[in-house]
Design a protein around this motif. Structure first.
Motif, PDB file in Angstrom:
ATOM      1  N   GLU A  66       4.487   5.614   9.664  1.00 23.35           N
ATOM      2  CA  GLU A  66       3.699   4.403   9.834  1.00 23.35           C
ATOM      3  C   GLU A  66       2.537   4.362   8.843  1.00 23.35           C
ATOM      4  O   GLU A  66       2.145   3.285   8.386  1.00 23.35           O
ATOM      5  CB  GLU A  66       3.203   4.313  11.278  1.00 23.35           C
ATOM      6  CG  GLU A  66       4.359   4.176  12.269  1.00 23.35           C
ATOM      7  CD  GLU A  66       3.901   4.118  13.714  1.00 23.35           C
ATOM      8  OE1 GLU A  66       2.777   4.573  13.999  1.00 23.35           O
ATOM      9  OE2 GLU A  66       4.663   3.605  14.552  1.00 23.35           O
ATOM     10  N   LEU A  67       1.997   5.540   8.488  1.00 28.66           N
ATOM     11  CA  LEU A  67       0.955   5.576   7.473  1.00 28.66           C
ATOM     12  C   LEU A  67       1.523   5.160   6.116  1.00 28.66           C
ATOM     13  O   LEU A  67       0.856   4.477   5.331  1.00 28.66           O
ATOM     14  CB  LEU A  67       0.357   6.977   7.388  1.00 28.66           C
ATOM     15  CG  LEU A  67      -0.747   7.175   6.336  1.00 28.66           C
ATOM     16  CD1 LEU A  67      -1.935   6.254   6.621  1.00 28.66           C
ATOM     17  CD2 LEU A  67      -1.194   8.637   6.310  1.00 28.66           C
ATOM     18  N   LEU A  68       2.769   5.542   5.848  1.00 27.86           N
ATOM     19  CA  LEU A  68       3.411   5.155   4.590  1.00 27.86           C
ATOM     20  C   LEU A  68       3.545   3.640   4.493  1.00 27.86           C
ATOM     21  O   LEU A  68       3.387   3.064   3.413  1.00 27.86           O
ATOM     22  CB  LEU A  68       4.792   5.820   4.479  1.00 27.86           C
ATOM     23  CG  LEU A  68       4.795   7.344   4.293  1.00 27.86           C
ATOM     24  CD1 LEU A  68       6.226   7.871   4.268  1.00 27.86           C
ATOM     25  CD2 LEU A  68       4.076   7.722   3.000  1.00 27.86           C
ATOM     26  N   ILE A  69       3.833   2.991   5.636  1.00 27.91           N
ATOM     27  CA  ILE A  69       3.929   1.526   5.644  1.00 27.91           C
ATOM     28  C   ILE A  69       2.568   0.928   5.271  1.00 27.91           C
ATOM     29  O   ILE A  69       2.484  -0.031   4.502  1.00 27.91           O
ATOM     30  CB  ILE A  69       4.371   1.023   7.031  1.00 27.91           C
ATOM     31  CG1 ILE A  69       5.777   1.553   7.364  1.00 27.91           C
ATOM     32  CG2 ILE A  69       4.361  -0.502   7.075  1.00 27.91           C
ATOM     33  CD1 ILE A  69       6.853   1.115   6.414  1.00 27.91           C
ATOM     34  N   GLY A  70       1.498   1.511   5.833  1.00 30.31           N
ATOM     35  CA  GLY A  70       0.162   1.017   5.515  1.00 30.31           C
ATOM     36  C   GLY A  70      -0.165   1.169   4.044  1.00 30.31           C
ATOM     37  O   GLY A  70      -0.731   0.272   3.412  1.00 30.31           O
ATOM     38  N   VAL A  71       0.206   2.331   3.470  1.00 27.11           N
ATOM     39  CA  VAL A  71      -0.055   2.574   2.047  1.00 27.11           C
ATOM     40  C   VAL A  71       0.779   1.639   1.181  1.00 27.11           C
ATOM     41  O   VAL A  71       0.326   1.158   0.131  1.00 27.11           O
ATOM     42  CB  VAL A  71       0.233   4.053   1.699  1.00 27.11           C
ATOM     43  CG1 VAL A  71       0.157   4.279   0.197  1.00 27.11           C
ATOM     44  CG2 VAL A  71      -0.739   4.964   2.437  1.00 27.11           C
ATOM     45  N   ALA A  72       2.001   1.345   1.628  1.00 27.96           N
ATOM     46  CA  ALA A  72       2.913   0.529   0.822  1.00 27.96           C
ATOM     47  C   ALA A  72       2.407  -0.881   0.601  1.00 27.96           C
ATOM     48  O   ALA A  72       2.739  -1.512  -0.411  1.00 27.96           O
ATOM     49  CB  ALA A  72       4.292   0.492   1.496  1.00 27.96           C
ATOM     50  N   VAL A  73       1.594  -1.418   1.519  1.00 28.61           N
ATOM     51  CA  VAL A  73       1.133  -2.795   1.368  1.00 28.61           C
ATOM     52  C   VAL A  73      -0.068  -2.912   0.430  1.00 28.61           C
ATOM     53  O   VAL A  73      -0.410  -4.018   0.014  1.00 28.61           O
ATOM     54  CB  VAL A  73       0.756  -3.439   2.726  1.00 28.61           C
ATOM     55  CG1 VAL A  73       1.909  -3.375   3.696  1.00 28.61           C
ATOM     56  CG2 VAL A  73      -0.499  -2.808   3.314  1.00 28.61           C
ATOM     57  N   VAL A  74      -0.706  -1.776   0.095  1.00 26.25           N
ATOM     58  CA  VAL A  74      -1.919  -1.837  -0.727  1.00 26.25           C
ATOM     59  C   VAL A  74      -1.686  -2.538  -2.069  1.00 26.25           C
ATOM     60  O   VAL A  74      -2.464  -3.422  -2.455  1.00 26.25           O
ATOM     61  CB  VAL A  74      -2.507  -0.424  -0.927  1.00 26.25           C
ATOM     62  CG1 VAL A  74      -3.654  -0.464  -1.928  1.00 26.25           C
ATOM     63  CG2 VAL A  74      -2.983   0.137   0.411  1.00 26.25           C
ATOM     64  N   PRO A  75      -0.610  -2.189  -2.819  1.00 29.36           N
ATOM     65  CA  PRO A  75      -0.382  -2.918  -4.076  1.00 29.36           C
ATOM     66  C   PRO A  75      -0.196  -4.420  -3.855  1.00 29.36           C
ATOM     67  O   PRO A  75      -0.655  -5.235  -4.666  1.00 29.36           O
ATOM     68  CB  PRO A  75       0.899  -2.287  -4.631  1.00 29.36           C
ATOM     69  CG  PRO A  75       0.985  -0.955  -3.971  1.00 29.36           C
ATOM     70  CD  PRO A  75       0.400  -1.140  -2.617  1.00 29.36           C
ATOM     71  N   GLY A  76       0.468  -4.788  -2.757  1.00 31.99           N
ATOM     72  CA  GLY A  76       0.660  -6.205  -2.450  1.00 31.99           C
ATOM     73  C   GLY A  76      -0.658  -6.906  -2.192  1.00 31.99           C
ATOM     74  O   GLY A  76      -0.880  -8.029  -2.666  1.00 31.99           O
ATOM     75  N   VAL A  77      -1.548  -6.242  -1.451  1.00 32.14           N
ATOM     76  CA  VAL A  77      -2.860  -6.833  -1.158  1.00 32.14           C
ATOM     77  C   VAL A  77      -3.654  -7.011  -2.449  1.00 32.14           C
ATOM     78  O   VAL A  77      -4.299  -8.040  -2.666  1.00 32.14           O
ATOM     79  CB  VAL A  77      -3.642  -5.955  -0.157  1.00 32.14           C
ATOM     80  CG1 VAL A  77      -5.070  -6.451  -0.008  1.00 32.14           C
ATOM     81  CG2 VAL A  77      -2.931  -5.939   1.199  1.00 32.14           C
ATOM     82  N   VAL A  78      -3.593  -6.009  -3.339  1.00 29.57           N
ATOM     83  CA  VAL A  78      -4.306  -6.097  -4.617  1.00 29.57           C
ATOM     84  C   VAL A  78      -3.807  -7.288  -5.422  1.00 29.57           C
ATOM     85  O   VAL A  78      -4.602  -8.050  -6.005  1.00 29.57           O
ATOM     86  CB  VAL A  78      -4.139  -4.784  -5.414  1.00 29.57           C
ATOM     87  CG1 VAL A  78      -4.687  -4.947  -6.828  1.00 29.57           C
ATOM     88  CG2 VAL A  78      -4.838  -3.640  -4.698  1.00 29.57           C
ATOM     89  N   MET A  79      -2.475  -7.487  -5.455  1.00 28.50           N
ATOM     90  CA  MET A  79      -1.922  -8.611  -6.204  1.00 28.50           C
ATOM     91  C   MET A  79      -2.281  -9.949  -5.569  1.00 28.50           C
ATOM     92  O   MET A  79      -2.543 -10.931  -6.262  1.00 28.50           O
ATOM     93  CB  MET A  79      -0.402  -8.463  -6.328  1.00 28.50           C
ATOM     94  CG  MET A  79       0.002  -7.440  -7.374  1.00 28.50           C
ATOM     95  SD  MET A  79       1.785  -7.391  -7.680  1.00 28.50           S
ATOM     96  CE  MET A  79       2.333  -6.455  -6.257  1.00 28.50           C
TER      97      MET A  79
END
Length: 309
Positions: free
Chosen positions: A121-134
């Motif tokens: 579940e932490l990996l899911i949280g990390v995975a969205v970071v690039p999307g949020v930046v974009m």
């Protein structure tokens, strides 16, 4: 199979109606506070006309009523920040922020539900970071405050969604909705004088806004909730969760078709949206082998999806 296919279409229709909430939030000219106040008040008053709701309210313990009332205050803050994000940015931005809700839920729920944390579940949280930046880089600078407020709204979804998972099985979803939205409206009434530059919660809407508020409250809140109650009898919890995760997609497509918001946003924004949604859809796939949520829990944790938000 015919009943399952019909139920699947009903759920998609419900999610489409829920997607309209962001569009109506943009079209209603009222500020966020009175908009949310009227929506909560109208729905809770309509539910008080249901005899079963009164019976359940009388039979419910005071402790449980207070628990739902506290969750209702969180719901009101969620809707307040959601519609504030729409006013500060646009419907597409607010819908994208709400797509972060399942990500926050994966991080917050273990703490609230007192269950073991899953590193996936932490990996899911990390995975969205690039999307949020974009996403942030793909909107005009004057919309970025809307992203910040919308992200707070998504965090509130995770908090009250986790709390509802703990308590929603103890009462009928309609009764829970009535308590949460009724107390939410009362909480906003008390909170309004403390909020800067918002004005009173009670504002008489004009005919245009009144019509859209009725559509928002009954067409996009109570109607899909009632349809979902019927459809969930024929669908798995996993299938329902995957469909309800489509709500931001529907909202963004509707914003493009009805509001022309694609002219306000660039390609980087939509690439970021795709990254966030990919993470949202991967999460239930990774957790499918674990205990699936019950249908009542699904009705009790989707905001943006259900009136038991």
């Amino acid at each position: 199979m015919q009943a399952v296919a019909k139920a699947r279409l009903q759920i998609h229709f419900c999610v489409l109606l829920w997607g309209f909430t962001a569009i109506l939030g943009k079209l209603i000219t009222l500020p966020a506070l009175p908009l949310v106040w009227w929506r909560m008040l109208l729905v809770s008053m309509a539910l008080l006309l249901v005899p079963k709701v009164w019976r359940d309210l009388k039979a419910m313990s005071a402790r449980l009523r207070w628990a739902y009332a506290g969750i209702g205050a969180l719901v009101s803050l969620h809707w307040l920040t959601f519609y504030a994000a729409i006013k500060l940015a646009n419907a597409s931005v607010a819908a994208t922020c709400i797509a972060l809700g399942p990500v926050f839920l994966a991080l917050v729920e273990p703490w609230i539900a007192r269950r073991k944390f899953d590193p996936r579940e932490l990996l899911i949280g990390v995975a969205v970071v690039p999307g949020v930046v974009m996403v942030v880089g793909g909107v005009p600078a004057d919309m970025r405050m809307g992203i910040a407020v919308g992200t707070v709204s998504a965090l509130l979804v995770a908090v009250f969604g986790s709390l509802n998972k703990r308590f929603v099985e103890h009462a009928d979803p309609l009764t829970v909705t009535c308590i949460e939205l009724g107390t939410g409206a009362a909480f906003l009434t008390l909170l309004a004088p403390l909020l800067p530059h918002t004005g009173p919660a009670f504002v008489i809407p004009n005919l245009h806004d009144a019509s859209l508020l009725l559509l928002l409250s009954f067409g996009c809140t109570l109607l899909p909730f009632a349809l979902a109650l019927v459809a969930l009898r024929h669908m798995s919890a996993f299938g329902t969760q995957m469909v309800t995760n489509l709500e931001p997609v529907y909202a963004i497509l509707l914003a493009i078709l009805m509001l022309g918001e694609q002219h306000e946003l660039n390609g980087k924004f939509y690439i970021g949206v795709a990254v966030i949604l990919a993470a949202v859809f991967v999460h239930p796939l990774l957790n499918r082998k674990q205990r699936e949520p019950t249908q009542t829990e699904l009705l009790g944790t989707a905001e943006s999806h259900s009136v038991v938000d």
